[in-house]
Design an enzyme around this catalytic site. Sequence first.
Site, PDB file in Angstrom:
ATOM      1  CE  LYS A 108      -6.807  12.894 -12.921  1.00  0.00           C
ATOM      2  NZ  LYS A 108      -5.545  12.957 -12.894  1.00  0.00           N
ATOM      3  NE  ARG A 147       1.058   0.892  -1.392  1.00  0.00           N
ATOM      4  CZ  ARG A 147       0.038   1.167  -1.821  1.00  0.00           C
ATOM      5  NH1 ARG A 147      -0.902   1.539  -1.145  1.00  0.00           N
ATOM      6  NH2 ARG A 147      -0.782   0.221  -3.249  1.00  0.00           N
ATOM      7  CD  GLU A 166       3.041   2.321  -4.621  1.00  0.00           C
ATOM      8  OE1 GLU A 166       2.868   3.349  -4.264  1.00  0.00           O
ATOM      9  OE2 GLU A 166       2.433   0.908  -4.581  1.00  0.00           O
TER      10      GLU A 166
END
Length: 643
Positions: free
Chosen positions: A284, A398, A370
């Site tokens: 990243k 979700r 989730e």
Amino acid sequence: MSAYPLLSRIDSPADLRRLSRAELKQLAAELRAYVIDSVSKTGGHLSSNLGTVELTIALHYVFDTPKDRLVWDVGHQTYPHKILTGRRDRMGSLRQLGGISGFPRRDESEYDTFGTAHSSTSISAALGMALAAQIKGESRKSVAIIGDGAMSAGMAFEALNNGGMPHGETVPDLLVVLNDNDMSISPPVGALNKHLARLMSGKFYAAAREGAKSVLKNAPPLFELARRFEEHAKGMVVPGTIFEEFGFNYVGPIDGHDLDSLIPTLENLRDTKGARFLHVVTKKGYGYKLAEADPVNYHGPGKFDPSVGIVKPTTPPKPTFTQVFGQWLCDQAAADARLVGITPAMREGSGMVEFERRFPQRYFDVGIAEQHAVTFAGGLACEGLKPVVAIYSTFLQRAYDQLIHDVALQKLPVVFALDRAGIVGADGATHCGAYDIAYLRCIPNMSVLAPADERECRMALSAAFQQDHPVAVRYPRGAGVGVAAGTDLAPMPWGKAELRREIARPVPGRRVAILAFGTLLHPALAAAEQLDATVANMRFVKPLDTGLLLDLARRHDAIVTVEEGCTMGGAGSAVIEALQEAGINLPVLTLGLADEFSEHGDPAKLLAMMGLDAAGIERSVRARFLDERAGRLELVQRPAVNA
């Protein structure tokens, strides 16, 4: 574009594929610099995009896009993809009203093969495309590019389980690329693994592997021995055994910033058939030292000077609702040892950094999962703990079955802290919290609170925590009006709304009451000053304060409801239902989010466009109910309009 001599020539991937391999490295340097420059001017996702520059170039160089399908997961790492696919000169409009999206959108480009922004969907979608090609007899490739965080969701593994098995007589022609950006590229992921990746992705290895299988299958004990030997031999140098068990030929890990490794490996995989899995390691923020050192802060920065980096404001900004929640969570945890905090991979976004630091044994980050987060909370609640699930409104969608079946049906005391309720701005429709009121208030045992400011948010959370059933507290992204949240844990009076303004000159026939849910109370109050209307701060969507509602209905000639959520099935619908049940026939105007997906852009502009600022509320009330004749306002009835 003089600073970008190669990039300025790339208007499509076809232009990219005309470059030499040596030129691709220069292109990568220019593309990375262009991403930094663009995001510094508009804000947006940075760290994740800097990590995918070489991978994006290699994919478009090797595959014949858009004929071959690239399906990106989550989508916040697709800025290089957008720049290389004809949207370079539109990057200045990124995430702005009327501009290009920060995520892939099918209606934006033929290269955006599948719309994304939530996670873990790429393998399922790419598998569907691969099988569609098989059914239609089309010769094209399907590639899913999934981040390591998205691999923590069950949906990704469901798709892997389905993708590695034969459909008919053929295993789908599917390549999954795991963009693993959470580990550094250590020496073992250098020369040795580059060699192994080329070997394992090549035709000779594949042919030898399959040929050996066909021979050894006639001798089951030898076949099983060979299979186990291959797994253990590969497992000593690569972490791919689990993907092999799903039926994928695992290749990697390889350096995702090394084009000399990426391109030949992808070419080998392109030219083979079946289910393949390429493990790519990236970093990243790669190539921009400030982002490499602090990828979290540079994940989604606002505008900044690339030569200086992100600079903290000299004057502290108003606390956000997220910060109000984070402080309440720590204070409540200090007061009650039963509290546990749960997040599905949104520690920073949900304001739980300090909670994790102070209460590490009571903090649970379950990853991008989730469904698991909600049922896990239910299990904790069964044992007498008091779970607080910090989750974005759009992400709770979700886990809807788990919300109903595993929490509400069993009346378990779980608090859902719903951040990003309502308009979210630059992230657009995929992150807009438009539906939580509608999908929550229809569930038995569930309560829904919509505080109007920072102080009420803290009080609402305290009130929710005291209940013996599931409660959701919804609050928007960003700061409120600046009301001090306080430091106590006093709860909001349960189920009680409050009057915030009374009509100054009540004249029968012209009396309008505005019922405001959540932070739209403040523009409603401003509109009421111009209309001379009553305003109630409802605070509770469920249970609705029917006592106050019926009192207002008896004393007024029309009701207006205002909410930052969808009007279909929303708080306004709850008001209409309550009036009908009481046998009161009164005109009601419901103002909220219309039956359409919101665009990305500045939240204030979006609310104004939707008629949910003070001027818009006033305008809608006048248009529906009031005529100005001889200097007086007269209540009239006009046909309802879609607000």
